[in-house]
Design a protein around this motif. Structure first.
Motif, PDB file in Angstrom:
ATOM      1  N   VAL A   1      -4.526  19.431   4.843  1.00  8.99           N
ATOM      2  CA  VAL A   1      -5.129  18.570   3.753  1.00  8.99           C
ATOM      3  C   VAL A   1      -4.161  17.818   3.170  1.00  8.99           C
ATOM      4  N   TRP A   2      -4.362  16.804   2.913  1.00  7.10           N
ATOM      5  CA  TRP A   2      -3.532  15.356   2.536  1.00  7.10           C
ATOM      6  C   TRP A   2      -3.694  15.331   1.070  1.00  7.10           C
ATOM      7  N   LYS A   3      -2.736  14.828   0.371  1.00  9.79           N
ATOM      8  CA  LYS A   3      -3.020  14.168  -1.107  1.00  9.79           C
ATOM      9  C   LYS A   3      -2.715  12.836  -1.097  1.00  9.79           C
ATOM     10  N   ILE A   4      -3.516  12.079  -1.245  1.00 14.11           N
ATOM     11  CA  ILE A   4      -3.604  10.605  -1.053  1.00 14.11           C
ATOM     12  C   ILE A   4      -3.705   9.667  -2.557  1.00 14.11           C
ATOM     13  N   GLY A   5      -3.554  10.587  -3.750  1.00 17.38           N
ATOM     14  CA  GLY A   5      -3.791   9.774  -4.857  1.00 17.38           C
ATOM     15  C   GLY A   5      -3.174  10.580  -5.786  1.00 17.38           C
ATOM     16  N   HIS A   6      -2.966  10.117  -7.231  1.00 19.45           N
ATOM     17  CA  HIS A   6      -2.224  10.929  -8.253  1.00 19.45           C
ATOM     18  C   HIS A   6      -3.321  11.301  -9.172  1.00 19.45           C
ATOM     19  N   CYS A   7      -3.190  12.596  -9.719  1.00 17.88           N
ATOM     20  CA  CYS A   7      -4.209  13.206 -10.552  1.00 17.88           C
ATOM     21  C   CYS A   7      -4.177  12.649 -12.084  1.00 17.88           C
TER      22      CYS A   7
ATOM     23  N   PHE B   1       0.935  -1.331  -0.062  1.00 23.08           N
ATOM     24  CA  PHE B   1      -0.182   0.054  -0.113  1.00 23.08           C
ATOM     25  C   PHE B   1       0.915   1.342   0.193  1.00 23.08           C
ATOM     26  N   ASP B   2       0.256   2.462  -0.064  1.00 20.89           N
ATOM     27  CA  ASP B   2       0.871   3.566  -0.303  1.00 20.89           C
ATOM     28  C   ASP B   2       1.538   4.102   1.176  1.00 20.89           C
ATOM     29  N   LYS B   3       2.827   3.870   1.259  1.00 24.66           N
ATOM     30  CA  LYS B   3       3.571   4.122   2.653  1.00 24.66           C
ATOM     31  C   LYS B   3       3.193   5.750   3.098  1.00 24.66           C
ATOM     32  N   SER B   4       3.154   6.513   2.153  1.00 20.61           N
ATOM     33  CA  SER B   4       2.880   7.788   2.702  1.00 20.61           C
ATOM     34  C   SER B   4       1.743   8.304   3.249  1.00 20.61           C
ATOM     35  N   GLN B   5       0.487   7.441   3.109  1.00 23.31           N
ATOM     36  CA  GLN B   5      -0.714   7.477   3.565  1.00 23.31           C
ATOM     37  C   GLN B   5      -0.474   7.437   5.234  1.00 23.31           C
ATOM     38  N   LEU B   6       0.041   6.182   5.397  1.00 24.07           N
ATOM     39  CA  LEU B   6       0.544   5.751   6.777  1.00 24.07           C
ATOM     40  C   LEU B   6       1.196   6.491   7.435  1.00 24.07           C
ATOM     41  N   GLU B   7       2.135   7.365   6.895  1.00 27.30           N
ATOM     42  CA  GLU B   7       2.918   8.236   7.538  1.00 27.30           C
ATOM     43  C   GLU B   7       2.044   9.542   7.999  1.00 27.30           C
ATOM     44  N   CYS B   8       1.263   9.906   7.172  1.00 33.69           N
ATOM     45  CA  CYS B   8       0.220  11.005   7.396  1.00 33.69           C
ATOM     46  C   CYS B   8      -0.820  10.665   8.739  1.00 33.69           C
ATOM     47  N   LEU B   9      -0.887   9.570   8.625  1.00 24.82           N
ATOM     48  CA  LEU B   9      -1.980   9.071   9.819  1.00 24.82           C
ATOM     49  C   LEU B   9      -0.926   9.010  11.183  1.00 24.82           C
ATOM     50  N   LEU B  10       0.053   8.451  11.038  1.00 19.82           N
ATOM     51  CA  LEU B  10       0.839   8.430  12.221  1.00 19.82           C
ATOM     52  C   LEU B  10       1.394   9.835  12.729  1.00 19.82           C
ATOM     53  N   HIS B  11       1.772  10.696  11.459  1.00 20.73           N
ATOM     54  CA  HIS B  11       2.405  11.874  12.272  1.00 20.73           C
ATOM     55  C   HIS B  11       1.616  13.109  11.508  1.00 20.73           C
ATOM     56  N   PRO B  12       0.438  13.353  11.816  1.00 20.81           N
ATOM     57  CA  PRO B  12      -0.256  14.260  10.989  1.00 20.81           C
ATOM     58  C   PRO B  12       0.332  15.853  11.016  1.00 20.81           C
ATOM     59  N   ASP B  13       1.068  16.024  12.271  1.00 19.53           N
ATOM     60  CA  ASP B  13       1.400  17.466  12.475  1.00 19.53           C
ATOM     61  C   ASP B  13       2.670  17.535  11.697  1.00 19.53           C
ATOM     62  N   GLN B  14       3.130  16.822  11.009  1.00 22.05           N
ATOM     63  CA  GLN B  14       4.204  16.974   9.872  1.00 22.05           C
ATOM     64  C   GLN B  14       3.767  17.242   8.611  1.00 22.05           C
ATOM     65  N   TYR B  15       2.508  17.563   8.248  1.00 19.58           N
ATOM     66  CA  TYR B  15       1.836  17.467   6.998  1.00 19.58           C
ATOM     67  C   TYR B  15       0.884  18.558   6.991  1.00 19.58           C
ATOM     68  N   PRO B  16       0.335  19.058   5.845  1.00 18.28           N
ATOM     69  CA  PRO B  16      -0.594  19.988   5.858  1.00 18.28           C
ATOM     70  C   PRO B  16      -2.065  19.706   6.232  1.00 18.28           C
TER      71      PRO B  16
ATOM     72  N   ASP C   1      -6.263  13.348  12.983  1.00 12.58           N
ATOM     73  CA  ASP C   1      -5.451  13.252  14.003  1.00 12.58           C
ATOM     74  C   ASP C   1      -5.753  12.394  15.270  1.00 12.58           C
ATOM     75  N   ILE C   2      -6.591  11.401  14.865  1.00 10.48           N
ATOM     76  CA  ILE C   2      -7.112  10.405  15.728  1.00 10.48           C
ATOM     77  C   ILE C   2      -5.903   9.503  16.415  1.00 10.48           C
ATOM     78  N   LEU C   3      -5.036   9.041  15.510  1.00 12.22           N
ATOM     79  CA  LEU C   3      -3.970   8.124  16.104  1.00 12.22           C
ATOM     80  C   LEU C   3      -3.009   8.733  17.053  1.00 12.22           C
ATOM     81  N   PRO C   4      -2.462   9.999  17.045  1.00  9.05           N
ATOM     82  CA  PRO C   4      -1.629  10.535  17.947  1.00  9.05           C
ATOM     83  C   PRO C   4      -2.481  10.869  19.473  1.00  9.05           C
TER      84      PRO C   4
END
Length: 416
Positions: free
Chosen positions: A49-55, A32-47, A109-112
């Protein structure tokens, strides 16, 4: 390959069961897209609004999409995909609603936040926006919500409306001090981060008319951390923009994480907690003024009533005008610059209806407005100056008189 929503559900359920590490170990073996996991685990490091797919759209379409952001937070990368600028995104959420491919989602921000409850010895407090009244069905009172949050592991729940009271006092005092002629006016600053972002980034020349006040959310978080050293704070509201506000450098000390009503609803469902069945744990602290901040015109009425209460003989009264929704806010500020506004108190809310019309409310905004109005009328004190809890709290914080709120203290003032 799990979708983003499946990944989110699995991790939230695992976190509630205190099995996050086991679930993460399982996920590491999946594709799976590991960047999505990083966003969920560390939301404070990202905007916000998250981009989760390609245009899949053309570069021209992507550029047009990016160009619609009022705050210039969207841009096209070297591959022609829309991307989000962390420093510029204010979390208004308009792009999330516009994205036809559903490649943009709001920060979660649920996980943290849950990790704080499970892994931190410090007390964790839920602080709730005034718009929360009856969001989880009519039967869910603030007292039942307080019990539900304690069942999740929070040390307590605080209504941010009490701190809206304090900021109302501050703005009323600012008005009384600064508005003396028909040409003077004040732009209310307290609660809406989108309104403040518009003023700071698009209408900078108007900032001298904005009192240097923090939002009630920030005030609440700071006060809790002062009175309970080491405590953690999670704000709960209808707004995506609060996630971005909580990360702004000058106020990032106040709130650790921000959850929307939708995120909290997910937690209750996954944890099998039913707030409507909980016992009452009532704490009646806020005035009418603080409670009605959640709807358009609430701040104006609160400040007007407070100015009248503080200085009943004042010749120049509060003459307020409001705008709600980003287009209406822009029009109001444009009209102000063109000399078409004769009001002396201007209130702006980024969402139609105010906070009760936020992007992650759970009920119709008209119903929510009536709920907020009713809750406001039920308050024991009509204005903050009549609220004994406000006066007592200010004394505990070192303010011997309410007039001392005009001093540039760190607790309730920010540097614009």
């Amino acid at each position: 390959m799990p979708s983003f929503n499946e990944l989110y559900d699995r991790l939230v359920r695992a976190s509630l069961a205190d099995k996050t590490e086991e679930e993460l170990e399982q996920l590491r073996r999946e594709d799976f897209d590991k960047s999505q996991l990083e966003c969920l685990l560390h939301p404070d490091q990202y905007p916000a609004v998250w981009k989760i797919g390609h245009c899949d759209c053309s570069q021209e379409e992507a550029a047009n999409c990016a160009g619609k952001c009022l705050f210039d937070a969207l841009y096209t990368d070297e591959k022609g995909n829309v991307a989000v600028n962390n420093k510029l995104c204010v979390g208004c959420g308009a792009c999330v609603e516009r994205c036809k491919a559903k490649n943009l989602v709001e920060s979660k921000d649920i996980l943290p936040a849950l990790s704080l409850l499970h892994n931190d010895d410090a007390p964790v407090y839920a602080i709730v926006a005034p718009a929360i009244i009856s969001q989880f069905t009519e039967e869910v009172t603030p007292g039942k919500l307080r019990t539900a949050f304690k069942a999740l592991g929070f040390s307590g729940m605080v209504e941010v409306a009490l701190f809206a009271d304090i900021l109302t006092l501050k703005e009323a005092l600012e008005f009384d001090q600064n508005i003396h002629t028909d040409q003077d006016y004040q732009l209310t600053s307290c609660c809406c981060p989108m309104w403040i972002a518009m003023l700071r980034r698009v209408y900078k020349q108007l900032m001298p008319h904005v009192p240097a006040a923090v939002s009630p959310m920030v005030a609440c978080g700071r006060v809790i951390k002062k009175l309970k050293p080491g405590a953690k704070v999670v704000f709960i509201g209808p707004c995506l923009a609060k996630k971005a506000e909580a990360r702004e450098p000058d106020v990032a000390d106040a709130v650790d994480y921000v959850l929307t009503f939708k995120e909290v609803q997910d937690i209750f469902e996954f944890a099998d907690i039913h707030p409507e069945k909980m016992a009452e744990d009532n704490r009646d602290h806020s005035s009418t003024g603080g409670r009605i901040y959640a709807r358009t015109g609430g701040v104006s009425r609160a400040v007007k009533d407070c100015v009248q209460r503080l200085n009943p003989d004042r010749k120049i009264k509060v003459h307020a005008v409001q705008a709600n929704g980003v287009p209406a806010c822009k029009q109001l500020l444009n009209d102000l610059q063109e000399g078409k506004i004769d009001a002396n108190f201007l209130e702006g809310m980024g969402c139609v209806g105010g906070c009760v019309g936020g992007p992650r409310v759970l009920i119709d905004r008209d119903v929510a407005r009536e709920n907020v109005n009713q809750y406001g009328e039920e308050a024991a004190a009509p204005t903050p100056i009549d609220n004994p809890y406000v006066i007592d709290l200010l004394h505990r914080l070192g303010f011997p008189t309410v007039e001392r709120l005009l001093e540039h203290d760190h607790m309730f003032t920010r540097k614009f």
